[in-house]
Design a protein around this motif. Structure first.
Motif, short mmCIF file in Angstrom:
data_model
loop_
_atom_site.label_atom_id
_atom_site.label_comp_id
_atom_site.label_asym_id
_atom_site.label_seq_id
_atom_site.Cartn_x
_atom_site.Cartn_y
_atom_site.Cartn_z
N THR A 26 64.04 -6.06 40.97
CA THR A 26 63.40 -7.29 41.44
C THR A 26 62.03 -7.01 42.05
O THR A 26 61.67 -5.86 42.30
CB THR A 26 64.28 -7.99 42.50
OG1 THR A 26 64.38 -7.17 43.67
CG2 THR A 26 65.67 -8.31 41.97
N ARG A 27 61.31 -8.09 42.31
CA ARG A 27 60.00 -8.01 42.96
C ARG A 27 60.00 -9.02 44.11
O ARG A 27 60.37 -10.18 43.91
CB ARG A 27 58.89 -8.35 41.96
CG ARG A 27 57.50 -8.34 42.57
CD ARG A 27 56.42 -8.50 41.54
NE ARG A 27 56.49 -7.36 40.62
CZ ARG A 27 56.30 -7.45 39.32
NH1 ARG A 27 56.01 -8.59 38.75
NH2 ARG A 27 56.37 -6.38 38.56
N VAL A 30 62.80 -8.89 37.58
CA VAL A 30 61.70 -8.50 36.69
C VAL A 30 62.26 -7.68 35.54
O VAL A 30 63.37 -7.17 35.60
CB VAL A 30 60.61 -7.69 37.43
CG1 VAL A 30 59.90 -8.56 38.45
CG2 VAL A 30 61.18 -6.45 38.08
N GLU A 76 56.53 -1.82 43.45
CA GLU A 76 55.89 -2.25 44.68
C GLU A 76 56.60 -1.62 45.86
O GLU A 76 57.37 -2.23 46.54
CB GLU A 76 55.93 -3.76 44.79
CG GLU A 76 57.31 -4.34 44.74
CD GLU A 76 57.33 -5.83 44.84
OE1 GLU A 76 58.17 -6.34 45.56
OE2 GLU A 76 56.50 -6.48 44.21
N SER A 80 60.79 -2.17 39.77
CA SER A 80 59.85 -2.56 40.82
C SER A 80 59.06 -1.35 41.28
O SER A 80 59.62 -0.36 41.71
CB SER A 80 60.62 -3.16 41.99
OG SER A 80 59.75 -3.44 43.04
N ALA A 90 63.54 -12.16 46.42
CA ALA A 90 62.96 -11.43 45.30
C ALA A 90 63.32 -12.11 43.99
O ALA A 90 64.29 -12.87 43.90
CB ALA A 90 63.48 -9.99 45.30
#
Length: 190
Positions: free
Chosen positions: A88-89, A181, A187, A185, A178
């Motif tokens: 996830t983001r 994606v 990030e 991730s 989140a």
């Protein structure tokens, strides 16, 4: 054992933890989850999520990232940590921004995140963050039986029940923190 990690009780291996992480685990009573936290040494060059999961055969949906986010309000910087699964983001400029009550939120610069947390970049963990910081935990993380996350240093990872993260000081479980994606991730400052 999770994936090919060789885990042992984290409380017995302070050499594999950042000082703030060790202190936080020591404050957890035996009834709290402290005995359920495991640690495993890893190659520090493989600390980044995608490389780590591939090398140690850990599923992406069992691996979590802790990212430090900052935003300003009335001249004061507000910080929060977001704990999200690697699949996830974080919704930084939606959910996180609103929860921090700031006009704009962004990932904290690496040097700032390292200095404020006392942890290494790429190893930041929610266990042992500065007092008063909100720890926003995506509900998917809490639902994960055992989640792998940084230990505060790049040369190890900790494994703990996802539900344990909801009991950290300042923790808030957030539905929709989140978004899923297609790729891992990246990030992460933690």
């Amino acid at each position: 054992m999770i994936g090919t990690l060789k885990t042992e009780p984290a409380r017995t291996r302070p050499d594999l933890l950042a000082a703030p992480t060790t202190a936080a685990l020591a404050s957890w009573g035996d009834d709290d989850w402290g005995d359920d936290v495991l640690v495993a040494p890893i190659d520090p060059d493989l600390a980044d999520t995608a490389a780590f999961c591939e090398a140690y055969e850990v599923a992406l949906d069992a691996s979590a990232n802790c990212v430090v986010v900052a935003g300003k309000r009335e001249g004061a910087v507000r910080y929060a940590a977001c704990v999200i699964l690697a699949t996830t983001r974080a919704d930084v400029n939606g959910v996180v921004r609103r929860m921090l009550d700031v006009r704009k939120a962004s990932f904290a610069p690496m040097a700032e995140a390292v200095e404020l947390t006392g942890m290494e970049y790429g190893g930041i963990t929610p266990v042992g963050l500065p007092e008063g910081w909100p720890i926003l935990v995506d509900a998917r993380v809490i639902a994960t039986p055992y989640v792998i996350i940084g230990s505060g240093v790049r040369h190890s990872k900790i494994a703990l029940p996802g539900a344990a993260l909801a009991t950290l000081p300042g923790a808030q479980v957030v539905d929709g923190l989140a978004k899923v994606v297609d790729t891992v991730s990246r990030e992460s400052n933690g």
